[in-house]
Design a protein around this motif. Structure first.
Motif, PDB file in Angstrom:
ATOM      1  N   MET A   1      13.324  -3.933   9.811  1.00 49.53           N
ATOM      2  CA  MET A   1      13.427  -4.051   8.367  1.00 49.53           C
ATOM      3  C   MET A   1      14.204  -2.836   7.861  1.00 49.53           C
ATOM      4  N   PRO A   2      15.345  -3.071   7.200  1.00 50.37           N
ATOM      5  CA  PRO A   2      16.177  -1.954   6.762  1.00 50.37           C
ATOM      6  C   PRO A   2      15.481  -1.057   5.730  1.00 50.37           C
ATOM      7  N   ASN A   3      14.832  -1.637   4.755  1.00 50.56           N
ATOM      8  CA  ASN A   3      14.137  -0.858   3.736  1.00 50.56           C
ATOM      9  C   ASN A   3      12.671  -1.250   3.729  1.00 50.56           C
ATOM     10  N   PRO A   4      11.795  -0.306   4.076  1.00 49.70           N
ATOM     11  CA  PRO A   4      10.370  -0.644   4.080  1.00 49.70           C
ATOM     12  C   PRO A   4       9.879  -0.877   2.663  1.00 49.70           C
ATOM     13  N   PRO A   5       8.789  -1.625   2.521  1.00 55.25           N
ATOM     14  CA  PRO A   5       8.222  -1.839   1.193  1.00 55.25           C
ATOM     15  C   PRO A   5       7.820  -0.512   0.555  1.00 55.25           C
ATOM     16  N   SER A   6       7.927  -0.462  -0.746  1.00 56.64           N
ATOM     17  CA  SER A   6       7.516   0.717  -1.496  1.00 56.64           C
ATOM     18  C   SER A   6       6.023   0.968  -1.292  1.00 56.64           C
ATOM     19  N   ARG A   7       5.630   2.236  -1.204  1.00 57.79           N
ATOM     20  CA  ARG A   7       4.227   2.618  -1.001  1.00 57.79           C
ATOM     21  C   ARG A   7       3.512   2.604  -2.356  1.00 57.79           C
ATOM     22  N   GLN A   8       3.239   1.412  -2.850  1.00 62.74           N
ATOM     23  CA  GLN A   8       2.585   1.236  -4.144  1.00 62.74           C
ATOM     24  C   GLN A   8       1.169   0.719  -3.948  1.00 62.74           C
ATOM     25  N   PRO A   9       0.241   1.095  -4.826  1.00 62.82           N
ATOM     26  CA  PRO A   9      -1.115   0.546  -4.750  1.00 62.82           C
ATOM     27  C   PRO A   9      -1.140  -0.923  -5.145  1.00 62.82           C
ATOM     28  N   ILE A  10      -2.166  -1.593  -4.683  1.00 61.61           N
ATOM     29  CA  ILE A  10      -2.411  -2.989  -5.031  1.00 61.61           C
ATOM     30  C   ILE A  10      -3.765  -3.040  -5.735  1.00 61.61           C
ATOM     31  N   ALA A  11      -3.799  -3.597  -6.914  1.00 57.09           N
ATOM     32  CA  ALA A  11      -5.068  -3.740  -7.637  1.00 57.09           C
ATOM     33  C   ALA A  11      -5.567  -5.169  -7.492  1.00 57.09           C
ATOM     34  N   TYR A  70       1.228  -0.895   7.927  1.00 56.47           N
ATOM     35  CA  TYR A  70       0.977  -0.725   6.491  1.00 56.47           C
ATOM     36  C   TYR A  70      -0.530  -0.567   6.328  1.00 56.47           C
ATOM     37  N   ARG A  71      -0.960   0.661   6.019  1.00 56.98           N
ATOM     38  CA  ARG A  71      -2.390   0.970   5.971  1.00 56.98           C
ATOM     39  C   ARG A  71      -2.785   1.348   4.550  1.00 56.98           C
ATOM     40  N   PHE A  72      -3.924   0.802   4.127  1.00 59.18           N
ATOM     41  CA  PHE A  72      -4.414   1.039   2.777  1.00 59.18           C
ATOM     42  C   PHE A  72      -5.834   1.594   2.795  1.00 59.18           C
ATOM     43  N   ALA A  73      -6.076   2.607   1.968  1.00 52.59           N
ATOM     44  CA  ALA A  73      -7.435   3.056   1.689  1.00 52.59           C
ATOM     45  C   ALA A  73      -7.955   2.158   0.566  1.00 52.59           C
ATOM     46  N   VAL A 117      -3.968  -7.866   1.218  1.00 51.68           N
ATOM     47  CA  VAL A 117      -3.083  -7.341   2.258  1.00 51.68           C
ATOM     48  C   VAL A 117      -2.362  -8.469   2.993  1.00 51.68           C
ATOM     49  N   VAL A 118      -2.992  -9.608   3.156  1.00 45.63           N
ATOM     50  CA  VAL A 118      -2.300 -10.762   3.734  1.00 45.63           C
ATOM     51  C   VAL A 118      -1.129 -11.161   2.830  1.00 45.63           C
ATOM     52  N   ARG A 119      -1.375 -11.239   1.514  1.00 45.62           N
ATOM     53  CA  ARG A 119      -0.283 -11.559   0.572  1.00 45.62           C
ATOM     54  C   ARG A 119       0.825 -10.511   0.672  1.00 45.62           C
ATOM     55  N   PHE A 120       0.437  -9.232   0.737  1.00 40.76           N
ATOM     56  CA  PHE A 120       1.414  -8.161   0.896  1.00 40.76           C
ATOM     57  C   PHE A 120       2.225  -8.388   2.176  1.00 40.76           C
ATOM     58  N   GLY A 121       1.553  -8.676   3.268  1.00 38.92           N
ATOM     59  CA  GLY A 121       2.232  -8.864   4.551  1.00 38.92           C
ATOM     60  C   GLY A 121       3.273  -9.974   4.501  1.00 38.92           C
ATOM     61  N   PHE A 122       2.907 -11.083   3.879  1.00 41.73           N
ATOM     62  CA  PHE A 122       3.835 -12.209   3.810  1.00 41.73           C
ATOM     63  C   PHE A 122       4.887 -12.025   2.717  1.00 41.73           C
ATOM     64  N   ASP A 123       4.454 -11.676   1.510  1.00 43.72           N
ATOM     65  CA  ASP A 123       5.354 -11.676   0.352  1.00 43.72           C
ATOM     66  C   ASP A 123       6.178 -10.402   0.206  1.00 43.72           C
ATOM     67  N   VAL A 124       5.650  -9.264   0.628  1.00 42.34           N
ATOM     68  CA  VAL A 124       6.354  -7.997   0.452  1.00 42.34           C
ATOM     69  C   VAL A 124       6.967  -7.510   1.767  1.00 42.34           C
ATOM     70  N   ALA A 125       6.186  -7.499   2.839  1.00 42.57           N
ATOM     71  CA  ALA A 125       6.683  -7.016   4.124  1.00 42.57           C
ATOM     72  C   ALA A 125       7.500  -8.075   4.870  1.00 42.57           C
ATOM     73  N   GLY A 126       7.425  -9.335   4.421  1.00 45.65           N
ATOM     74  CA  GLY A 126       8.247 -10.384   5.012  1.00 45.65           C
ATOM     75  C   GLY A 126       7.784 -10.894   6.364  1.00 45.65           C
TER      76      GLY A 126
END
Length: 180
Positions: A1-11, A70-73, A117-126
Protein backbone atom coordinates in the motif's frame (compact mmCIF):
# COMPACT_ATOMS: atom_id res chain seq x y z
CA UNK A 1 0.00 0.00 0.00
CA UNK A 2 1.67 3.23 -1.13
CA UNK A 3 0.03 5.47 1.48
CA UNK A 4 -1.01 3.93 4.78
CA UNK A 5 -4.31 5.01 6.31
CA UNK A 6 -4.19 8.09 8.48
CA UNK A 7 -3.72 7.35 12.21
CA UNK A 8 -7.11 8.73 13.24
CA UNK A 9 -9.33 7.59 16.12
CA UNK A 10 -12.59 5.79 15.48
CA UNK A 11 -15.59 6.65 17.64
CA UNK A 12 -18.35 4.11 18.23
CA UNK A 13 -21.46 4.46 20.36
CA UNK A 14 -19.63 3.82 23.65
CA UNK A 15 -15.94 3.63 22.76
CA UNK A 16 -13.05 5.51 21.23
CA UNK A 17 -10.51 3.41 19.35
CA UNK A 18 -7.32 5.37 18.90
CA UNK A 19 -4.11 4.16 17.31
CA UNK A 20 -2.01 2.68 20.10
CA UNK A 21 1.23 4.33 21.17
CA UNK A 22 4.21 3.43 23.35
CA UNK A 23 2.52 5.21 26.28
CA UNK A 24 -0.13 2.47 26.38
CA UNK A 25 2.40 -0.11 27.57
CA UNK A 26 1.74 0.15 31.32
CA UNK A 27 -2.05 -0.10 31.04
CA UNK A 28 -1.77 -3.02 28.62
CA UNK A 29 0.73 -4.68 30.96
CA UNK A 30 -1.80 -4.43 33.80
CA UNK A 31 -4.57 -5.95 31.67
CA UNK A 32 -2.35 -8.78 30.40
CA UNK A 33 -1.18 -9.53 33.96
CA UNK A 34 -4.59 -11.13 34.57
CA UNK A 35 -4.27 -14.87 33.92
CA UNK A 36 -7.86 -15.08 32.66
CA UNK A 37 -6.98 -12.59 29.91
CA UNK A 38 -3.54 -13.98 29.05
CA UNK A 39 -4.62 -17.63 28.87
CA UNK A 40 -6.89 -16.87 25.91
CA UNK A 41 -4.06 -15.28 23.89
CA UNK A 42 -1.97 -17.77 21.92
CA UNK A 43 1.23 -15.68 21.69
CA UNK A 44 1.09 -13.96 25.09
CA UNK A 45 3.60 -14.77 27.76
CA UNK A 46 2.45 -15.13 31.34
CA UNK A 47 3.34 -13.36 33.37
CA UNK A 48 3.86 -10.69 30.73
CA UNK A 49 7.35 -9.35 30.17
CA UNK A 50 7.35 -5.56 30.58
CA UNK A 51 10.39 -4.98 28.31
CA UNK A 52 8.96 -7.16 25.53
CA UNK A 53 5.61 -5.42 25.78
CA UNK A 54 7.28 -1.98 25.66
CA UNK A 55 9.23 -3.06 22.56
CA UNK A 56 6.01 -4.33 20.94
CA UNK A 57 4.14 -1.07 21.60
CA UNK A 58 7.20 0.85 20.41
CA UNK A 59 6.79 -0.78 16.98
CA UNK A 60 3.10 0.07 16.50
CA UNK A 61 3.58 3.39 14.71
CA UNK A 62 6.18 1.89 12.34
CA UNK A 63 3.97 -1.16 11.62
CA UNK A 64 1.11 1.19 10.75
CA UNK A 65 3.31 3.33 8.51
CA UNK A 66 4.60 0.19 6.78
CA UNK A 67 1.05 -1.18 6.34
CA UNK A 68 1.85 -4.35 8.34
CA UNK A 69 -0.52 -3.84 11.30
CA UNK A 70 -3.19 -1.46 12.54
CA UNK A 71 -3.48 -1.49 16.33
CA UNK A 72 -5.97 0.44 18.43
CA UNK A 73 -6.20 1.14 22.15
CA UNK A 74 -9.87 0.86 23.12
CA UNK A 75 -11.01 3.58 25.52
CA UNK A 76 -14.23 3.85 27.50
CA UNK A 77 -14.72 7.12 29.37
CA UNK A 78 -11.05 8.01 28.75
CA UNK A 79 -9.67 4.76 30.21
CA UNK A 80 -7.98 2.03 28.12
CA UNK A 81 -9.98 -1.18 28.53
CA UNK A 82 -8.40 -3.24 25.77
CA UNK A 83 -6.59 -3.58 22.47
CA UNK A 84 -8.02 -4.50 19.07
CA UNK A 85 -5.92 -4.85 15.96
CA UNK A 86 -5.43 -6.22 12.51
CA UNK A 87 -1.93 -7.58 12.11
CA UNK A 88 -0.04 -9.79 9.71
CA UNK A 89 -1.26 -7.56 6.89
CA UNK A 90 -0.06 -8.78 3.48
CA UNK A 91 -1.54 -9.47 0.06
CA UNK A 92 -4.91 -7.89 0.92
CA UNK A 93 -5.39 -9.94 4.09
CA UNK A 94 -4.87 -9.45 7.81
CA UNK A 95 -5.80 -11.03 11.12
CA UNK A 96 -8.19 -9.54 13.68
CA UNK A 97 -7.23 -9.86 17.33
CA UNK A 98 -8.48 -8.33 20.56
CA UNK A 99 -8.17 -8.52 24.32
CA UNK A 100 -9.99 -6.65 27.06
CA UNK A 101 -9.72 -6.24 30.80
CA UNK A 102 -11.87 -8.78 32.61
CA UNK A 103 -14.09 -6.06 34.14
CA UNK A 104 -15.22 -5.20 30.58
CA UNK A 105 -16.18 -8.72 29.53
CA UNK A 106 -19.78 -9.53 28.70
CA UNK A 107 -20.78 -5.95 27.84
CA UNK A 108 -20.51 -6.09 24.05
CA UNK A 109 -17.27 -4.08 23.85
CA UNK A 110 -15.38 -6.73 21.86
CA UNK A 111 -18.16 -6.82 19.27
CA UNK A 112 -18.45 -3.02 19.13
CA UNK A 113 -14.69 -2.48 18.74
CA UNK A 114 -14.27 -5.50 16.46
CA UNK A 115 -17.03 -4.27 14.17
CA UNK A 116 -15.37 -0.85 13.86
CA UNK A 117 -11.97 -2.36 13.11
CA UNK A 118 -13.39 -4.81 10.56
CA UNK A 119 -15.00 -1.84 8.75
CA UNK A 120 -11.68 0.01 8.98
CA UNK A 121 -9.85 -3.01 7.55
CA UNK A 122 -12.15 -3.31 4.56
CA UNK A 123 -13.13 0.31 3.88
CA UNK A 124 -9.98 2.22 4.87
CA UNK A 125 -7.07 -0.25 4.71
CA UNK A 126 -8.49 -1.91 1.58
CA UNK A 127 -8.29 -5.49 2.79
CA UNK A 128 -10.28 -8.14 0.93
CA UNK A 129 -10.13 -10.80 3.67
CA UNK A 130 -9.74 -10.76 7.44
CA UNK A 131 -8.82 -13.88 9.38
CA UNK A 132 -9.34 -14.54 13.09
CA UNK A 133 -9.08 -17.36 15.55
CA UNK A 134 -10.05 -18.37 19.05
CA UNK A 135 -9.35 -21.19 21.46
CA UNK A 136 -12.30 -23.60 21.36
CA UNK A 137 -12.72 -23.16 25.13
CA UNK A 138 -13.12 -19.40 24.63
CA UNK A 139 -16.78 -19.58 23.66
CA UNK A 140 -17.37 -15.86 24.23
CA UNK A 141 -14.79 -14.93 21.60
CA UNK A 142 -16.34 -17.45 19.23
CA UNK A 143 -19.73 -15.77 19.66
CA UNK A 144 -18.20 -12.34 18.97
CA UNK A 145 -16.59 -13.55 15.74
CA UNK A 146 -19.77 -15.30 14.62
CA UNK A 147 -21.79 -12.14 15.29
CA UNK A 148 -19.23 -10.15 13.25
CA UNK A 149 -19.95 -12.48 10.31
CA UNK A 150 -16.84 -14.68 10.38
CA UNK A 151 -17.13 -18.27 9.15
CA UNK A 152 -15.17 -21.23 10.46
CA UNK A 153 -12.47 -22.38 8.06
CA UNK A 154 -10.88 -25.13 10.13
CA UNK A 155 -10.18 -26.39 13.62
CA UNK A 156 -6.53 -27.09 14.43
CA UNK A 157 -4.23 -27.65 17.39
CA UNK A 158 -1.83 -24.75 18.04
CA UNK A 159 0.79 -24.07 20.67
CA UNK A 160 -0.38 -21.60 23.32
CA UNK A 161 2.59 -19.70 24.75
CA UNK A 162 0.64 -18.55 27.81
CA UNK A 163 -0.67 -22.02 28.66
CA UNK A 164 2.49 -23.85 27.68
CA UNK A 165 0.54 -26.51 25.79
CA UNK A 166 -1.30 -27.16 22.56
CA UNK A 167 -4.90 -26.00 22.47
CA UNK A 168 -7.70 -26.59 20.01
CA UNK A 169 -8.23 -23.44 17.92
CA UNK A 170 -10.95 -22.45 15.47
CA UNK A 171 -9.66 -20.48 12.49
CA UNK A 172 -12.20 -18.20 10.83
CA UNK A 173 -12.36 -15.75 7.92
CA UNK A 174 -14.51 -12.92 6.67
CA UNK A 175 -14.47 -11.77 3.05
CA UNK A 176 -15.12 -8.13 2.15
CA UNK A 177 -17.81 -9.07 -0.35
CA UNK A 178 -19.69 -10.93 2.40
CA UNK A 179 -20.46 -7.58 4.05
CA UNK A 180 -21.68 -5.86 0.90
Amino acid sequence: MPNPPSRQPIATERLVLRPSVAGDTERAFAIRSDWEVARMLSRATFPPERAAMAAWFGEHEREWRDGRAYRFAVERDGRVIGIVDIDGVADGEGELGYWFERASWGQGFAFEAGSAVVRFGFDVAGLRRIRAGHAVDNEASGRVLEKLGFSVVETVWRESVSRGESVEVRRLALERETLR
